[in-house]
Design a protein around this motif. Structure first.
Motif, PDB file in Angstrom:
ATOM      1  N   ASN A  82       0.807  -1.221   0.000  1.00 26.18           N
ATOM      2  CA  ASN A  82       0.000   0.000   0.000  1.00 26.18           C
ATOM      3  C   ASN A  82       0.840   1.270   0.000  1.00 26.18           C
ATOM      4  O   ASN A  82       0.340   2.350   0.301  1.00 26.18           O
ATOM      5  N   GLY A  83       2.125   1.116  -0.302  1.00 20.83           N
ATOM      6  CA  GLY A  83       2.992   2.291  -0.323  1.00 20.83           C
ATOM      7  C   GLY A  83       3.595   2.596   1.037  1.00 20.83           C
ATOM      8  O   GLY A  83       3.227   2.007   2.051  1.00 20.83           O
ATOM      9  N   ILE A  84       4.547   3.525   1.049  1.00 22.13           N
ATOM     10  CA  ILE A  84       5.247   3.912   2.275  1.00 22.13           C
ATOM     11  C   ILE A  84       4.844   5.332   2.627  1.00 22.13           C
ATOM     12  O   ILE A  84       5.056   6.268   1.851  1.00 22.13           O
ATOM     13  N   HIS A  85       4.287   5.500   3.818  1.00 25.77           N
ATOM     14  CA  HIS A  85       3.851   6.814   4.267  1.00 25.77           C
ATOM     15  C   HIS A  85       5.001   7.540   4.966  1.00 25.77           C
ATOM     16  O   HIS A  85       5.911   6.922   5.510  1.00 25.77           O
ATOM     17  N   ALA A  86       4.962   8.850   4.943  1.00 22.58           N
ATOM     18  CA  ALA A  86       5.989   9.689   5.595  1.00 22.58           C
ATOM     19  C   ALA A  86       7.386   9.302   5.111  1.00 22.58           C
ATOM     20  O   ALA A  86       8.316   9.139   5.905  1.00 22.58           O
ATOM     21  N   LEU A  87       7.527   9.165   3.804  1.00 23.76           N
ATOM     22  CA  LEU A  87       8.781   8.697   3.219  1.00 23.76           C
ATOM     23  C   LEU A  87       9.954   9.606   3.572  1.00 23.76           C
ATOM     24  O   LEU A  87      11.036   9.125   3.948  1.00 23.76           O
ATOM     25  N   ASP A  88       9.765  10.921   3.467  1.00 20.64           N
ATOM     26  CA  ASP A  88      10.862  11.852   3.742  1.00 20.64           C
ATOM     27  C   ASP A  88      11.368  11.717   5.173  1.00 20.64           C
ATOM     28  O   ASP A  88      12.574  11.752   5.427  1.00 20.64           O
ATOM     29  N   ASP A  89      10.443  11.561   6.121  1.00 20.56           N
ATOM     30  CA  ASP A  89      10.847  11.398   7.518  1.00 20.56           C
ATOM     31  C   ASP A  89      11.623  10.103   7.720  1.00 20.56           C
ATOM     32  O   ASP A  89      12.603  10.057   8.472  1.00 20.56           O
ATOM     33  N   LEU A  90      11.177   9.050   7.061  1.00 20.58           N
ATOM     34  CA  LEU A  90      11.871   7.768   7.180  1.00 20.58           C
ATOM     35  C   LEU A  90      13.294   7.856   6.633  1.00 20.58           C
ATOM     36  O   LEU A  90      14.234   7.339   7.232  1.00 20.58           O
ATOM     37  N   LEU A  91      13.453   8.509   5.491  1.00 19.07           N
ATOM     38  CA  LEU A  91      14.787   8.623   4.888  1.00 19.07           C
ATOM     39  C   LEU A  91      15.708   9.505   5.714  1.00 19.07           C
ATOM     40  O   LEU A  91      16.930   9.343   5.673  1.00 19.07           O
ATOM     41  N   ARG A  92      15.122  10.414   6.489  1.00 19.11           N
ATOM     42  CA  ARG A  92      15.931  11.245   7.392  1.00 19.11           C
ATOM     43  C   ARG A  92      16.091  10.590   8.755  1.00 19.11           C
ATOM     44  O   ARG A  92      16.665  11.180   9.666  1.00 19.11           O
ATOM     45  N   ASN A  93      15.561   9.388   8.896  1.00 21.32           N
ATOM     46  CA  ASN A  93      15.683   8.615  10.139  1.00 21.32           C
ATOM     47  C   ASN A  93      15.061   9.334  11.325  1.00 21.32           C
ATOM     48  O   ASN A  93      15.558   9.264  12.444  1.00 21.32           O
ATOM     49  N   ARG A  94      13.956  10.029  11.101  1.00 22.56           N
ATOM     50  CA  ARG A  94      13.288  10.720  12.202  1.00 22.56           C
ATOM     51  C   ARG A  94      12.437   9.773  13.037  1.00 22.56           C
ATOM     52  O   ARG A  94      12.141  10.037  14.185  1.00 22.56           O
ATOM     53  N   HIS A  95      12.014   8.661  12.435  1.00 23.94           N
ATOM     54  CA  HIS A  95      11.185   7.702  13.168  1.00 23.94           C
ATOM     55  C   HIS A  95      12.099   6.644  13.783  1.00 23.94           C
ATOM     56  O   HIS A  95      12.345   5.597  13.215  1.00 23.94           O
ATOM     57  N   GLY A 102       8.624   0.386   5.156  1.00 26.64           N
ATOM     58  CA  GLY A 102       9.684   1.388   5.180  1.00 26.64           C
ATOM     59  C   GLY A 102      10.778   1.083   6.172  1.00 26.64           C
ATOM     60  O   GLY A 102      11.783   1.793   6.252  1.00 26.64           O
ATOM     61  N   LEU A 103      10.600   0.013   6.957  1.00 28.47           N
ATOM     62  CA  LEU A 103      11.619  -0.365   7.930  1.00 28.47           C
ATOM     63  C   LEU A 103      12.942  -0.645   7.221  1.00 28.47           C
ATOM     64  O   LEU A 103      13.001  -1.405   6.265  1.00 28.47           O
ATOM     65  N   GLY A 104      14.017  -0.022   7.679  1.00 30.09           N
ATOM     66  CA  GLY A 104      15.346  -0.264   7.109  1.00 30.09           C
ATOM     67  C   GLY A 104      15.723   0.663   5.978  1.00 30.09           C
ATOM     68  O   GLY A 104      16.845   0.589   5.468  1.00 30.09           O
ATOM     69  N   LEU A 105      14.831   1.576   5.569  1.00 34.96           N
ATOM     70  CA  LEU A 105      15.122   2.460   4.443  1.00 34.96           C
ATOM     71  C   LEU A 105      16.322   3.358   4.714  1.00 34.96           C
ATOM     72  O   LEU A 105      17.219   3.478   3.883  1.00 34.96           O
ATOM     73  N   SER A 106      16.318   4.015   5.858  1.00 35.07           N
ATOM     74  CA  SER A 106      17.392   4.970   6.164  1.00 35.07           C
ATOM     75  C   SER A 106      18.756   4.293   6.201  1.00 35.07           C
ATOM     76  O   SER A 106      19.732   4.788   5.636  1.00 35.07           O
ATOM     77  N   GLY A 107      18.829   3.131   6.860  1.00 35.73           N
ATOM     78  CA  GLY A 107      20.101   2.417   6.937  1.00 35.73           C
ATOM     79  C   GLY A 107      20.569   1.923   5.587  1.00 35.73           C
ATOM     80  O   GLY A 107      21.755   2.019   5.248  1.00 35.73           O
ATOM     81  N   SER A 108      19.646   1.397   4.784  1.00 37.51           N
ATOM     82  CA  SER A 108      20.013   0.897   3.458  1.00 37.51           C
ATOM     83  C   SER A 108      20.485   2.029   2.560  1.00 37.51           C
ATOM     84  O   SER A 108      21.423   1.863   1.771  1.00 37.51           O
ATOM     85  N   GLN A 109      19.873   3.182   2.676  1.00 33.77           N
ATOM     86  CA  GLN A 109      20.262   4.333   1.877  1.00 33.77           C
ATOM     87  C   GLN A 109      21.727   4.708   2.125  1.00 33.77           C
ATOM     88  O   GLN A 109      22.445   5.097   1.199  1.00 33.77           O
ATOM     89  N   LYS A 110      22.171   4.572   3.364  1.00 31.87           N
ATOM     90  CA  LYS A 110      23.543   4.935   3.713  1.00 31.87           C
ATOM     91  C   LYS A 110      24.569   3.918   3.225  1.00 31.87           C
ATOM     92  O   LYS A 110      25.761   4.223   3.152  1.00 31.87           O
ATOM     93  N   LEU A 111      24.122   2.712   2.895  1.00 28.36           N
ATOM     94  CA  LEU A 111      25.054   1.649   2.516  1.00 28.36           C
ATOM     95  C   LEU A 111      25.370   1.619   1.024  1.00 28.36           C
ATOM     96  O   LEU A 111      26.338   0.976   0.619  1.00 28.36           O
ATOM     97  N   VAL A 112      24.559   2.271   0.210  1.00 23.72           N
ATOM     98  CA  VAL A 112      24.750   2.205  -1.243  1.00 23.72           C
ATOM     99  C   VAL A 112      25.159   3.567  -1.783  1.00 23.72           C
ATOM    100  O   VAL A 112      25.084   4.590  -1.100  1.00 23.72           O
ATOM    101  N   ASP A 113      25.587   3.576  -3.063  1.00 30.02           N
ATOM    102  CA  ASP A 113      26.076   4.810  -3.668  1.00 30.02           C
ATOM    103  C   ASP A 113      24.949   5.669  -4.234  1.00 30.02           C
ATOM    104  O   ASP A 113      25.112   6.875  -4.403  1.00 30.02           O
ATOM    105  N   ALA A 114      23.829   5.067  -4.563  1.00 30.10           N
ATOM    106  CA  ALA A 114      22.654   5.813  -5.021  1.00 30.10           C
ATOM    107  C   ALA A 114      21.410   5.057  -4.592  1.00 30.10           C
ATOM    108  O   ALA A 114      21.404   3.824  -4.550  1.00 30.10           O
ATOM    109  N   PHE A 115      20.366   5.816  -4.270  1.00 27.12           N
ATOM    110  CA  PHE A 115      19.161   5.214  -3.687  1.00 27.12           C
ATOM    111  C   PHE A 115      17.954   6.022  -4.169  1.00 27.12           C
ATOM    112  O   PHE A 115      17.888   7.234  -3.977  1.00 27.12           O
ATOM    113  N   HIS A 116      17.005   5.341  -4.792  1.00 29.34           N
ATOM    114  CA  HIS A 116      15.825   6.044  -5.308  1.00 29.34           C
ATOM    115  C   HIS A 116      14.565   5.265  -4.956  1.00 29.34           C
ATOM    116  O   HIS A 116      14.518   4.033  -5.123  1.00 29.34           O
TER     117      HIS A 116
END
Length: 379
Positions: A82-95, A102-116
Motif C-alpha cells: 500500500n505504499g510507504i507513508h511519511a517517506l521523507d521522515d523515514l529517509l531522514r531517520n526521524r522515526h 519502510g523499515l530499514g530504508l534509512s540504513g540501506s540508503q547509507k550503505l549504497v552509492d545511489a538510492f531512489h
C-alpha cells in the motif's frame, strides 16, 4: 546500456536470504571489494525483507548499467503493498522506533552509492546502486554473473556460507584498519594544533592569555587522548575508561608537579563508546584542573597533604564519575558554580547534557562533583 542478470520472486523469508547471496555474488563478479559486497548485499536484503513482510509480494531484479563515467550494479526491488507513508521522515531517520512498511530504508540508503524510491498506493519500487571500478562491457559482466549464479546453485550451501563469512571478516578487518588510521591521523593533527597553541602561549607577554592558551591545550589533549587509545586498541569502537582517566590524570600530574597536590584515580574496569569517551575526557580535564588549581591556591597547614581524587564506578545501569578534593569546601556550591562565568563549568554542563546525565555538587567536606550517565543515551 542496461543488461539484466536475474530476477528473484520475493514471497517468503527464504527468498530474502537468496537475494542477499545473489547480491553479494553479482557484486563480486563486478569486481567490488569484500567491504562493498557486504554493504550492497546488506542494503538489498533489508529492502527485500521489507517487501516480503509488508509488500504482499514482490520481485528483486539485478542488472549492470553502463553510466557516463563508470559501470553500476543496480538492484531494483518492487512490491505490491500500500505504499510507504511519511517517506521523507523515514529517509531522514526521524522515526527512531518505526515498525512497518519502510523499515530499514534509512540504513540501506547509507550503505549504497545511489538510492531512489518511488511509492504510491499501488506499491513501491526502490533502486539501489553500487558503483563499480571495471572496464568490462556490461553484457560480458552479465554473462559472467549468470554463469556464477548457475555454478553457485549447484554448489554446497556450507561452502557459500563459509565464503560469506570470509568476505565479512575481510570487510570488518578493512573497516577496523581504516578507523584505526583515522584515529591516528586525527591524533597527530590535534598534536600539531596543541603545539602551535603552546608556542603562542610562550611568546605571549600577557599572563591571562598564557593561562587561556594553556587551558585550551589541555582541552585539545582530552580529545586527542581518546583518539590515541583507539588507535592502539584491539577494538576500535570502545575506549578503556580506566586507562583514559589515568592518562589524563598523569598529564595533569606533570603539569602541576610543583603544586604539592596529589592526584589519585580509582576506576573500575569499564568501557565506553568513543563519543562518550570524548565527553568524559573534557569533563575530567575541567574538573581535575580546577580542583588542583583550587587546592594549590588555598593550601592550608604545611603538614596537610592536599589530594584530589577521580573515581569512576558502575552504579546499576549507569556510570558514576566523581572528582573531589579534601579542601575547605564551598558554601552553596551548586548555586555558586551555576552563577559563575567559568568557561570550564559551562563545558562540564554542556558535556553532561550530551550524555543525558545528571550533576550532583557537594561542598560540605571539600568539593565533590559527581556525574551519572547511561552510556547508551548519548545525543
Amino acid at each position: 546500456m542496461k543488461s539484466v542478470i536475474t530476477s528473484i520472486a520475493l514471497e517468503q523469508d527464504g527468498d530474502v536470504s537468496h537475494t542477499r547471496r545473489t547480491a553479494r555474488l553479482i557484486a563480486k563478479v563486478g569486481g567490488a571489494t569484500s567491504r562493498d559486497q557486504i554493504r550492497f548485499a546488506t542494503a538489498v536484503s533489508e529492502i527485500a525483507r521489507n517487501a516480503v513482510q509488508y509488500g504482499k509480494d514482490g520481485v528483486a531484479e539485478f542488472a549492470f548499467d553502463e553510466g557516463h563515467s563508470n559501470t553500476h550494479l543496480i538492484a531494483r526491488v518492487q512490491d505490491h503493498g500500500n505504499g510507504i507513508h511519511a517517506l521523507d521522515d523515514l529517509l531522514r531517520n526521524r522515526h527512531q522506533s518505526h515498525r512497518g512498511p519502510g523499515l530499514g530504508l534509512s540504513g540501506s540508503q547509507k550503505l549504497v552509492d545511489a538510492f531512489h524510491v518511488d511509492t504510491d498506493e499501488a506499491g513501491t519500487t526502490i533502486d539501489l546502486t553500487l558503483n563499480l571500478k571495471t572496464d568490462s562491457p556490461v553484457q560480458e559482466l552479465a554473462n559472467a554473473a549468470a554463469e556464477a549464479l548457475v555454478k553457485a546453485a549447484h554448489g554446497s550451501p556450507i561452502e557459500e556460507l563459509a565464503e560469506q563469512n570470509r568476505a565479512l571478516r575481510d570487510a570488518l578487518a578493512e573497516q577496523q584498519f581504516l578507523l584505526r588510521e583515522m584515529h591516528h591521523r586525527t591524533k597527530n593533527n590535534l598534536a600539531i594544533i596543541q603545539s602551535l597553541a603552546l608556542l603562542q602561549a610562550r611568546q605571549s607577554g600577557n599572563e591571562e592569555t598564557r593561562r587561556a592558551l594553556n587551558d585550551f591545550t589541555g582541552r585539545i589533549q582530552a580529545f586527542a587522548n581518546a583518539h590515541n587509545l583507539l588507535h592502539r586498541a584491539d577494538d576500535v569502537t570502545e575506549v578503556d575508561l580506566q586507562t583514559h582517566i589515568e592518562t589524563l590524570a598523569e598529564r595533569l600530574r606533570r603539569a602541576f608537579d610543583q603544586s604539592g597536590v596529589t592526584i589519585e584515580t580509582k576506576s573500575e574496569a569499564l568501557t565506553v563508546s568513543f563519543d562518550t569517551a570524548t565527553e568524559i575526557g573534557l569533563i575530567v580535564n575541567e574538573l581535575l584542573t580546577n580542583a588542583v588549581k583550587h587546592a594549590a591556591d588555598k593550601a592550608g597547614r604545611a603538614d596537610e597533604q592536599r589530594c584530589v581524587q577521580v573515581i569512576a564506578s558502575q552504579v546499576g545501569s549507569k556510570i558514576r564519575l566523581t572528582v573531589k578534593d579534601n579542601g575547605p569546601g564551598l558554601d552553596n556550591a551548586k548555586t555558586v558554580l551555576r552563577k559563575s562565568r567559568s568557561l570550564g563549568w559551562k563545558i562540564v554542563e554542556g558535556c553532561v547534557r550530551k550524555l543525558n546525565g545528571s550533576i550532583e555538587v557537594d561542598g560540605t567536606d571539600g568539593l565533590a562533583v559527581s556525574i551519572e550517565f547511561n552510556t547508551h543515551t548519548l545525543q
